[in-house]
Design a protein around this motif. Structure first.
Motif, PDB file in Angstrom:
ATOM      1  N   ALA A  16      38.704  25.398  47.090  1.00 38.40           N
ATOM      2  CA  ALA A  16      39.528  24.740  46.068  1.00 38.40           C
ATOM      3  C   ALA A  16      40.218  23.484  46.563  1.00 38.40           C
ATOM      4  O   ALA A  16      40.662  22.658  45.752  1.00 38.40           O
ATOM      5  N   ALA A  17      40.324  23.297  47.871  1.00 37.01           N
ATOM      6  CA  ALA A  17      41.076  22.149  48.394  1.00 37.01           C
ATOM      7  C   ALA A  17      40.799  22.009  49.887  1.00 37.01           C
ATOM      8  O   ALA A  17      40.083  22.815  50.490  1.00 37.01           O
ATOM      9  N   GLY A  18      41.380  20.965  50.477  1.00 35.66           N
ATOM     10  CA  GLY A  18      41.400  20.801  51.919  1.00 35.66           C
ATOM     11  C   GLY A  18      40.040  20.793  52.580  1.00 35.66           C
ATOM     12  O   GLY A  18      39.091  20.169  52.096  1.00 35.66           O
ATOM     13  N   LEU A  19      39.932  21.500  53.707  1.00 31.10           N
ATOM     14  CA  LEU A  19      38.685  21.521  54.454  1.00 31.10           C
ATOM     15  C   LEU A  19      37.556  22.139  53.642  1.00 31.10           C
ATOM     16  O   LEU A  19      36.407  21.701  53.739  1.00 31.10           O
ATOM     17  N   GLY A  20      37.868  23.151  52.843  1.00 31.70           N
ATOM     18  CA  GLY A  20      36.830  23.769  52.023  1.00 31.70           C
ATOM     19  C   GLY A  20      36.234  22.797  51.026  1.00 31.70           C
ATOM     20  O   GLY A  20      35.006  22.749  50.842  1.00 31.70           O
ATOM     21  N   ARG A  21      37.086  22.014  50.389  1.00 31.92           N
ATOM     22  CA  ARG A  21      36.584  21.002  49.446  1.00 31.92           C
ATOM     23  C   ARG A  21      35.765  19.951  50.183  1.00 31.92           C
ATOM     24  O   ARG A  21      34.716  19.501  49.698  1.00 31.92           O
ATOM     25  N   ALA A  22      36.224  19.550  51.367  1.00 34.44           N
ATOM     26  CA  ALA A  22      35.472  18.560  52.147  1.00 34.44           C
ATOM     27  C   ALA A  22      34.081  19.085  52.499  1.00 34.44           C
ATOM     28  O   ALA A  22      33.089  18.353  52.408  1.00 34.44           O
ATOM     29  N   HIS A  23      34.007  20.345  52.908  1.00 32.25           N
ATOM     30  CA  HIS A  23      32.698  20.944  53.181  1.00 32.25           C
ATOM     31  C   HIS A  23      31.825  20.896  51.928  1.00 32.25           C
ATOM     32  O   HIS A  23      30.647  20.519  51.982  1.00 32.25           O
ATOM     33  N   ILE A  89      29.936  29.207  54.907  1.00 27.33           N
ATOM     34  CA  ILE A  89      31.080  28.630  55.609  1.00 27.33           C
ATOM     35  C   ILE A  89      32.303  29.482  55.294  1.00 27.33           C
ATOM     36  O   ILE A  89      32.844  29.452  54.185  1.00 27.33           O
ATOM     37  N   ASN A  90      32.733  30.261  56.289  1.00 27.95           N
ATOM     38  CA  ASN A  90      33.913  31.110  56.151  1.00 27.95           C
ATOM     39  C   ASN A  90      35.154  30.268  56.443  1.00 27.95           C
ATOM     40  O   ASN A  90      35.710  30.298  57.547  1.00 27.95           O
ATOM     41  N   ASN A  91      35.572  29.513  55.439  1.00 26.06           N
ATOM     42  CA  ASN A  91      36.662  28.562  55.613  1.00 26.06           C
ATOM     43  C   ASN A  91      38.017  29.117  55.184  1.00 26.06           C
ATOM     44  O   ASN A  91      39.047  28.702  55.700  1.00 26.06           O
ATOM     45  N   ALA A  92      38.035  30.036  54.218  1.00 25.60           N
ATOM     46  CA  ALA A  92      39.311  30.527  53.682  1.00 25.60           C
ATOM     47  C   ALA A  92      40.138  31.184  54.776  1.00 25.60           C
ATOM     48  O   ALA A  92      39.616  31.889  55.647  1.00 25.60           O
ATOM     49  N   GLY A  93      41.443  30.953  54.723  1.00 25.24           N
ATOM     50  CA  GLY A  93      42.316  31.581  55.706  1.00 25.24           C
ATOM     51  C   GLY A  93      43.774  31.280  55.443  1.00 25.24           C
ATOM     52  O   GLY A  93      44.121  30.383  54.671  1.00 25.24           O
ATOM     53  N   LEU A  94      44.630  32.045  56.093  1.00 21.32           N
ATOM     54  CA  LEU A  94      46.076  31.850  56.034  1.00 21.32           C
ATOM     55  C   LEU A  94      46.496  31.073  57.272  1.00 21.32           C
ATOM     56  O   LEU A  94      46.133  31.443  58.392  1.00 21.32           O
ATOM     57  N   ARG A 213      43.315   8.706  67.008  1.00 13.66           N
ATOM     58  CA  ARG A 213      43.366   8.575  65.554  1.00 13.66           C
ATOM     59  C   ARG A 213      43.528   9.959  64.972  1.00 13.66           C
ATOM     60  O   ARG A 213      43.257  10.960  65.629  1.00 13.66           O
ATOM     61  N   GLN A 214      44.000   9.999  63.742  1.00 15.66           N
ATOM     62  CA  GLN A 214      44.189  11.301  63.125  1.00 15.66           C
ATOM     63  C   GLN A 214      42.858  11.904  62.694  1.00 15.66           C
ATOM     64  O   GLN A 214      42.032  11.218  62.096  1.00 15.66           O
ATOM     65  N   GLY A 215      42.646  13.158  63.009  1.00 16.36           N
ATOM     66  CA  GLY A 215      41.451  13.841  62.555  1.00 16.36           C
ATOM     67  C   GLY A 215      41.486  14.055  61.058  1.00 16.36           C
ATOM     68  O   GLY A 215      42.555  14.200  60.450  1.00 16.36           O
ATOM     69  N   THR A 216      40.319  14.049  60.437  1.00 16.30           N
ATOM     70  CA  THR A 216      40.225  14.199  58.987  1.00 16.30           C
ATOM     71  C   THR A 216      39.372  15.415  58.631  1.00 16.30           C
ATOM     72  O   THR A 216      38.619  15.940  59.453  1.00 16.30           O
ATOM     73  N   ALA A 217      39.476  15.821  57.383  1.00 13.57           N
ATOM     74  CA  ALA A 217      38.633  16.912  56.893  1.00 13.57           C
ATOM     75  C   ALA A 217      37.162  16.560  57.015  1.00 13.57           C
ATOM     76  O   ALA A 217      36.320  17.431  57.283  1.00 13.57           O
ATOM     77  N   GLU A 218      36.850  15.292  56.849  1.00 13.88           N
ATOM     78  CA  GLU A 218      35.454  14.851  56.934  1.00 13.88           C
ATOM     79  C   GLU A 218      34.903  15.011  58.347  1.00 13.88           C
ATOM     80  O   GLU A 218      33.694  15.248  58.518  1.00 13.88           O
TER      81      GLU A 218
END
Length: 253
Positions: A16-23, A89-94, A213-218
């Motif tokens: 729904a967002a973040g790294l998961g959306r980027a994937h 891709i097991n991306n979901a997590g707390l 540099r700052q790492g990105t979701a991409e």
């Protein structure tokens, strides 16, 4: 762009967002059909709309990764539609809030919840869709963390456990020619991280990086694309750090 994943199916949890959306968007741009899981239905709809704009396709599913029965039921549902799944891709997590603030005195119920979502659910989901992963000779990509190498919080402990699960899963699924790896990101510039990390700590962690540099979701999504591609097909049973060489993990990386 070369559509390396045309005709392939990719399952992404936490889509729904973040790294998961980027994937999801990175694989969609490569032609994949996405199967997205999250508890945030509004966010799933937004991700799906972005995938539609890329000319690819996606289905969305509300699944709570702390609920074993929901994971099992999802597996049955998706196997009825897809007999072949190329990437999980097991991306979901707390990762924000109490789980990231030490671990003393939390009590068993919270520990069980944190471990269920961050450590056990990736295995349960992989088992639920194993026949389709086996048919595709697919890959499981677990989402670990730089914090797994310095587990001073409940979050780091659950991710260190996931690293162990990754090695065990690679062994368990090898007979079906399913690869299993993990990506361990550093502090990446996602909305959740920017909202949940104190600015002082953010700058401190960034200063510890060798890559300035700052790492990105991409950055993480591009690594997953490589691992799932033909070019990465000989990589298995590994936890790969993608953290700009952050010194937080010390020599153990």
């Amino acid at each position: 762009m070369n559509k390396r994943f045309s005709g392939k199916t990719v399952v992404v949890t936490g889509g729904a967002a973040g790294l998961g959306r980027a994937h999801a968007l990175t694989f969609a741009a490569e032609g994949a059909h996405l199967v997205l899981l999250d508890i945030n239905e509004a966010g799933l709809a937004e991700t799906k709309a972005l995938i539609d704009d890329l000319g690819s396709t996606a289905s969305t599913h509300r699944v709570d990764m702390s609920d074993e029965q929901q994971i099992i039921d999802f597996g049955k549902t998706i196997l009825a539609v897809h007999d072949s799944i190329d990437v999980l891709i097991n991306n979901a997590g707390l990762h924000m809030g109490e789980i990231a603030r030490g671990f003393s005195g939390m009590g068993l119920a919270k520990w069980q919840h944190f471990f269920t979502v961050n450590s056990f659910a990736p295995l349960l989901l992989a088992e639920a869709i194993q026949p389709a992963l086996a048919k595709a000779k697919g890959i499981i990509i677990n989402k670990s963390s730089m914090a797994s190498y310095n587990p001073a919080t409940a979050y780091g402990i659950t991710k260190a456990t996931l690293n162990i699960f990754t090695h065990a899963m690679a062994t368990q699924f090898a007979a079906d020619e399913i690869r299993c790896v993990a990506i361990a990101p550093g502090l990446m510039a996602t909305e959740a991280a920017q909202q949940g990390v104190d600015p002082e700590n953010w700058e401190k962690l960034k200063a510890m990086q060798f890559v300035k540099r700052q790492g990105t979701a991409e950055d993480i999504a591009n690594l997953a694309i490589f691992l799932a591609s033909d070019e990465g097909s000989f990589i298995n049973n590994q936890v790969l750090l993608c953290d700009g060489g952050n010194m937080m993990r010390g020599w153990r990386g």
